[in-house]
Design an enzyme around this catalytic site. Structure first.
Site, mmCIF file in Angstrom:
data_model
loop_
_atom_site.group_PDB
_atom_site.id
_atom_site.type_symbol
_atom_site.label_atom_id
_atom_site.label_comp_id
_atom_site.label_asym_id
_atom_site.label_seq_id
_atom_site.Cartn_x
_atom_site.Cartn_y
_atom_site.Cartn_z
ATOM 1 N N GLU A 292 -10.167 -6.853 -2.142
ATOM 2 C CA GLU A 292 -11.088 -7.102 -1.421
ATOM 3 C C GLU A 292 -12.133 -8.326 -1.725
ATOM 4 O O GLU A 292 -12.654 -8.888 -0.956
ATOM 5 C CB GLU A 292 -11.856 -5.841 -0.984
ATOM 6 C CG GLU A 292 -12.684 -5.148 -2.087
ATOM 7 C CD GLU A 292 -13.487 -3.970 -1.439
ATOM 8 O OE1 GLU A 292 -13.732 -3.069 -2.266
ATOM 9 O OE2 GLU A 292 -13.696 -3.899 -0.533
ATOM 10 N N GLU B 297 5.196 -9.686 -3.267
ATOM 11 C CA GLU B 297 5.615 -11.015 -3.730
ATOM 12 C C GLU B 297 4.245 -11.860 -4.102
ATOM 13 O O GLU B 297 4.690 -12.588 -4.941
ATOM 14 C CB GLU B 297 5.997 -11.851 -2.183
ATOM 15 C CG GLU B 297 7.400 -11.688 -1.790
ATOM 16 C CD GLU B 297 7.985 -10.494 -1.462
ATOM 17 O OE1 GLU B 297 7.125 -9.660 -0.744
ATOM 18 O OE2 GLU B 297 8.868 -9.736 -1.985
ATOM 19 N N ASP C 177 -11.980 1.478 -9.076
ATOM 20 C CA ASP C 177 -11.682 0.395 -9.291
ATOM 21 C C ASP C 177 -11.454 0.100 -10.963
ATOM 22 O O ASP C 177 -10.733 -1.085 -11.349
ATOM 23 C CB ASP C 177 -13.191 -0.578 -9.211
ATOM 24 C CG ASP C 177 -13.678 -0.827 -7.847
ATOM 25 O OD1 ASP C 177 -12.586 -0.558 -7.137
ATOM 26 O OD2 ASP C 177 -14.615 -1.276 -7.443
ATOM 27 N N ARG D 134 6.169 -2.193 3.996
ATOM 28 C CA ARG D 134 7.203 -3.061 3.811
ATOM 29 C C ARG D 134 8.383 -2.679 4.745
ATOM 30 O O ARG D 134 9.152 -3.611 5.183
ATOM 31 C CB ARG D 134 7.739 -2.947 2.497
ATOM 32 C CG ARG D 134 8.459 -3.936 1.934
ATOM 33 C CD ARG D 134 9.282 -3.787 0.689
ATOM 34 N NE ARG D 134 8.689 -3.452 -0.398
ATOM 35 C CZ ARG D 134 8.560 -2.278 -0.921
ATOM 36 N NH1 ARG D 134 9.062 -1.319 -0.642
ATOM 37 N NH2 ARG D 134 7.660 -1.997 -1.966
#
Ligand code: ADP
Length: 319
Positions: free
Chosen positions: A223, A188, A128, A155
């Site tokens: 998450e 995006e 993390d 993608r």
């Protein structure tokens, strides 16, 4: 100093093994014995350990996870558990303890000092990347690269089918992984726990992207920033774009550590032994601009701030 202990605790991170190897070899070069506790703090409380020598840490450099194994141990969060651990450390003649783990583990390491007279030094092992005082935590770079590989693959299929994809990455309370994966993967949209977002604004951006001729729309979701499947339903309904969800999960924890994590593992392990030999205690090892940086354990667990500059760049490039 004749004998030190080492323990890996909390969530595993690629790079823990290179750090263990480094601690053992640096210590042995100084003629210091190393006791490796198994299964995190549980092993400390229950005296589950083995003596580690240089040969035992051979062939682990390229292995993910931790050879010492790890466990979440509630007993260590109690005064009785901490006392028991302190007694065991004294009983084994251990003078210094190196703890490799995330914020919970390092908080525990600081707590132990209230009950034990030895020295404690922490190494930030956390995919993390949420420990302060270091440019990067052990495991983060490998985890980001693992997730990135999935984003690249997704993608391809997202473009072919002209789909919107929500890719959920790890990061319960921190957006470091999402931000790096999103920037490197050309997402995006990046949704992180540190920042609020509105579904309707995303829908507006999805529609605008479609008008500009975008064939896919990739959203990297940490998450801790929302429920992927709920968000997918909302976005599909409101934007009309076919939507899929990919939850990467524990895949991000596994795999062999990449070069960067092996190098900082080697450095942090070596720095940790050196720091104990200098008589320091209650500090967390960091690597900043390639050099050792020591931070008070309780300050380190307060975390490190996100790169908002990266956030801005990713937004500009997502056009
Ligand atoms: P991580 O180290 O990856 O953040 P956790 O938060 O689960 O993982 O912490 C790992 C372990 O550290 C816990 O199971 C517990 O044994 C110990 N720990 C966490 N917080 C504390 C605390 N405040 N005091 C003592 N021990 C703690």
């Amino acid at each position: 100093m004749n004998r030190i202990g080492i323990v890996t605790s909390g969530g595993d991170a690629p790079g823990m093994n290179p750090a263990i190897r480094s601690v053992v070899r640096t210590a042995r070069a100084e003629n210091i014995e190393v006791i490796g506790f198994n299964r995190g703090y549980y092993g400390l409380i229950n005296e589950i350990y083995q003596q580690l020598d240089v040969r035992m840490v051979g062939g682990i450099l390229e292995k993910g996870g931790t050879i010492l194994r790890t466990l979440r141990c509630r007993e260590f969060e109690t005064a009785e558990g901490l006392k028991k651990a302190a007694q065991n450390l004294d009983h084994l003649g251990i003078e210094g303890l190196i703890v490799i783990g995330g914020d919970g583990s390092l908080r525990g390491a600081a707590e132990l000092l209230d009950f034990w007279n030895g020295q404690v030094v922490g190494i930030p092992g956390s995919i993390d990347n949420d420990i302060g005082g270091t440019d990067l935590c052990l495991g983060f770079d490998t985890a980001v690269n693992t997730a990135l590989e999935s984003v690249d693959r997704i993608r391809d299929t997202a473009t072919s089918h002209e789909r919107l994809f929500i890719i959920e990455v790890m990061g319960r309370a921190s957006g470091h992984i999402a931000l790096s994966v999103g920037l490197a993967g050309g997402a995006e949209e990046i949704l992180i726990p540190e920042e609020e977002y509105e579904v309707d604004s995303i829908v507006t951006r999805v529609r605008a992207a479609r008008k500009r001729g975008k064939l896919h729309y990739i959203i990297v979701l940490a998450e801790g920033a929302g429920k992927g499947f709920w968000l997918a339903d909302e976005l599909e309904e409101k934007s009309g774009m076919e939507t899929r969800v990919a939850v990467l999960g524990h895949i991000q924890r596994g795999g062999k550590p990449l070069a960067f994590d092996r190098i900082i593992g080697a450095k942090m392990g070596s720095y940790a032994v050196q720091t104990l030999l200098e008589g320091e205690s209650g500090v967390c090892i960091g690597v900043r601009s390639g050099r050792r940086n020591l931070t008070d354990l309780l300050e380190a667990v307060e975390g490190k701030s996100l790169s908002w500059e990266n956030r801005g760049i990713s937004q500009t490039l997502s056009i």
